[in-house]
Design an enzyme around this catalytic site. Structure first.
Site, PDB file in Angstrom:
ATOM      1  CD  GLU B  57      -7.064   0.938  -0.709  1.00  0.00           C
ATOM      2  OE1 GLU B  57      -6.922  -0.215  -1.136  1.00  0.00           O
ATOM      3  OE2 GLU B  57      -7.339   1.914  -1.446  1.00  0.00           O
ATOM      4  CG  ASP B  68      -5.582   8.731  -7.880  1.00  0.00           C
ATOM      5  OD1 ASP B  68      -6.330   7.746  -7.724  1.00  0.00           O
ATOM      6  OD2 ASP B  68      -4.556   8.929  -7.211  1.00  0.00           O
ATOM      7  CE1 TYR B 183      -7.065  -1.872  -6.369  1.00  0.00           C
ATOM      8  CE2 TYR B 183      -6.439  -0.709  -4.381  1.00  0.00           C
ATOM      9  CZ  TYR B 183      -7.202  -0.797  -5.518  1.00  0.00           C
ATOM     10  OH  TYR B 183      -8.108   0.191  -5.812  1.00  0.00           O
TER      11      TYR B 183
END
Lengths: 405, 282
Positions: B57, B68, B183
């Protein structure tokens, strides 16, 4: 009853879109919660008890309706349109922000949420959120950029006195956009028990519509009060605009009135020609996606978000509510700007002529009024939303004027 | 039960099929393109397959990465400060592909830089550069018309994040246009924060398997070879991001420049993770 098809008041659609703007651009973790907020809000909207409780709190706690005040001396000074102020700076906590906070905290309680978070720029929304949390007995965490904490010390202390925890955000430039990032990071981490009270008419659907609905009381009162004062609708509405909640709150009730002109005033900072020196998303930005919605954003040619600049911490945001982006593109509202210096001049003018210290945010609106009013006939009825009081800004203004406090 | 839309097998499909044949879980590694600078980042990228990364990734830097944690936020800013931009990220992929036509490469990030670049132009350029899939954090299925559907048409996998808050009722909608792999974000939170218990991961993987035949990669909060191994025992792959990015950060000198041995030290860490994953079912 069906809404008329030819209306500026039908948005958003079921996906939260105003034209191409708005939407729900959030991480999957938040998506189920966003849908839950939307469902809960739709239910609350249809529940007379919710409206009754909100109306009660707005009347007895917030102090609504706020006056519609004819500014006689300022009108004479500018020599044109008849200038009225919608005095939302007289609300409890000193700004329009509490209209929305009261609505959202009642919704949060209804949803059984146990913890409240918020972002704040100037601190007005943070103070309003901390206030309603104290009122309802819910713990409150306010994210505030470190830069803003430095320039808005009185509001930081007020929030602490009200029992809120103020978390300093040091990422980015430490202003409103960074505070919103960290509030979203908190929310994604605490989805189960936390309600995020967004302070402006932006963010993922249903927030832009919900915040607008809670702020629309400003326009509804204005209509009624102007009918009483002058027996007719106003001709022009003026409001400052960062995210745009006070402006949409004043405008929304009048959007379908063809005789009512509307002017929204963005923060021109050092001037629109100064790269990254202003916070005028519509005049100096282009459409993009940030903080859950598509809207006009200050960004570079790679799609990286710019910090922008304004003397007013409350307008120092690189985006704008999606409904404003749409109203801009369809041409219903005129979007103009005022610089830091113009706002400072307007701040002082109002203090001298009317004995009112406006916040630096509506000082931008006032700067536009100063420009526009003299060009209008004396029978023109102009209403400016005086959406916040300026006590919080005296240190900033003192510094700009070279006065040590 | 949802399965991938019919498409030609991609590098991602081939890699997961190969892992299945080898009877082991894979290692998915994340680095941010251009962190700490373009050259060092490219050297890391080129070294990852040799160090045992099965899928890569590559983060597209963004000023406002709101899902994040501090480690990946800082990585993005380091990259941007050194001139990273979308065109440079795609250049990096092209350079990588000159020496590696097998390892799947997925671009990960946020929508605005893609929207700014132009969706059609981005998909054409990404595909041409050798990108196999996209993970775009702020595009839930509700916004599939934006990028997901055009990506599938362009033959680029669109890999969706599922989370502990994605319930059984919502899951089919989330998986409907997902391809390549799924994911699973094992914690509600930002990258690099807490980690989920093995039991919680086992249960989540079992739940996802009831909904899809696609390979499952599990990430968020995996920092050690042991944790990676525990995940690779039940899932098809373990994703490690923040822990690798923190190794990059730890190998910067006081001026933020790469210290001697950065690339080798970071790849050594990746080798340890790969070792953990490879022996997990052993």
């Amino acid at each position: 009853m069906n809404k008329p098809l030819n209306s500026y008041r039908n948005g958003p659609d079921e996906h939260g879109h105003f034209g191409i703007f708005g939407g729900r651009f959030v991480a999957e973790t938040l998506m189920p919660l966003i849908l839950e907020v939307e469902r809960a809000y739709e239910e609350a909207k249809a529940d007379p008890e919710f409206h009754a409780e909100l109306a009660h709190q707005l009347k007895h706690y917030v102090g609504r309706p706020s006056p519609l005040y004819f500014a006689k001396r300022l009108t004479e000074e500018l020599g044109g349109a008849k200038i009225y102020f919608k005095r939302d700076e007289l609300n409890h906590t000193g700004a329009h922000k509490i209209n929305n906070c009261m609505g959202q905290i009642l919704l949060a309680k209804r949803m059984g949420k146990k913890r409240i978070i918020a972002e704040t720029g100037a601190g007005q929304h943070g103070v309003a959120t901390a206030t309603v949390c104290a009122l309802m007995g819910l713990p409150c965490v306010v994210y505030m950029g470190a830069t803003d904490i430095a320039r808005q010390a009185p509001n930081v202390f007020r929030m602490k006195l009200l029992g809120a925890e103020v978390r300093a955000v040091t990422s980015g430039a430490g202003t409103l956009k960074d505070a919103m990032n960290d509030a979203l990071r908190d929310w994604v981490t605490n989805v189960e028990d936390t309600f995020y009270i967004i302070g402006t008419a932006a963010g993922p659907h249903p927030y832009p519509a919900m915040v607008r609905d809670f702020q629309s009381i400003i326009g509804r009162e204005t209509r009624e009060q102007m009918m009483e004062a002058e027996g007719r609708l106003p001709d022009m509405l003026v409001a400052c605009i960062g995210g745009g909640s006070n402006a949409i709150g004043l405008f929304h009730d009048f959007l379908d009135e063809p005789t009512v002109r509307m002017v929204a005033v963005e923060a021109g900072g050092h001037g629109l020609d100064v790269p990254n020196g202003h916070a005028a998303s519509l005049k100096g930005g282009r459409p993009g996606v940030l903080h859950g919605n598509r809207t006009y954003l200050l960004q570079d040619d790679d799609g990286q978000i710019l910090e922008g600049h304004s003397i007013s911490a409350g307008l120092d945001y690189p985006g704008i509510g999606p409904e404003h982006s749409w109203l801009h593109e369809v041409g219903r509202v005129d979007y103009v700007s005022a610089t830091d210096k113009e706002a400072l001049d307007a701040f002082q003018l109002l203090a001298r002529t009317e004995g009112i210290l406006p916040a630096l945010e509506p000082s931008h609106a006032l700067a536009a009024v100063q420009r526009i009013a003299p060009t209008l006939s004396k029978d023109t009825l102009l209403v400016m939303n005086l959406c916040g009081r300026g006590d919080k800004d005296i240190f900033t203004v003192g510094k700009e004027l070279g006065v040590a406090l | 039960m949802t399965s991938a839309p019919i498409q030609a097998a991609t590098r991602i499909d081939r890699r997961f099929a190969a892992l299945k044949q080898q009877g082991r879980g894979g290692l998915v590694t994340f680095i941010t393109a251009g962190d700490p600078d373009h050259e060092t980042s490219l050297a890391l990228l080129k070294g990852l397959p040799g160090a045992g990364a099965d899928v890569i990734e590559l983060g597209m830097p963004f000023t406002d990465p709101m899902a994040d944690g501090p480690a990946i936020q800082a990585a993005g800013l380091r990259a941007l400060n050194k001139g990273a931009r979308m065109t440079r990220t795609l250049e990096m992929v092209r350079a990588f592909r000159l020496g590696d036509d097998e390892t799947p490469l997925v671009l990960m990030g946020y929508y605005n830089p893609i929207y700014s670049y132009g969706v059609e132009r981005f998909l054409a350029d990404a595909r041409e550069a050798g990108v196999d899939g996209l993970i775009v954090v702020d595009l839930p299925p509700e916004e599939d018309g934006e990028l997901c559907e055009p990506a599938l048409k362009a033959g680029v996998n669109f890999i969706r994040l599922t989370t502990p808050t994605t319930d059984d009722e919502r899951m089919p909608a989330v998986l409907a246009n997902t391809s390549g792999f799924v994911y699973y974000v094992s914690v509600t939170g930002i990258t690099g924060a807490g980690s989920a218990s093995n039991a919680a991961i086992d249960e989540a993987v079992a739940r996802l398997r009831r909904h899809t035949d696609l390979p499952l990669a599990v990430g968020f909060g995996i920092t050690t070879p042991e944790q990676a191994a525990a995940v690779a025992r039940v899932a098809d792959a373990a994703v490690v991001g923040s822990a690798i990015v923190r190794q990059i950060e730890a190998n910067l000198d006081t001026d933020g420049k790469p210290a001697a041995g950065l690339v080798e030290n970071v790849l050594e860490f990746v080798r340890a993770l790969a070792q953990g994953v490879r022996t997990a079912r052993g």
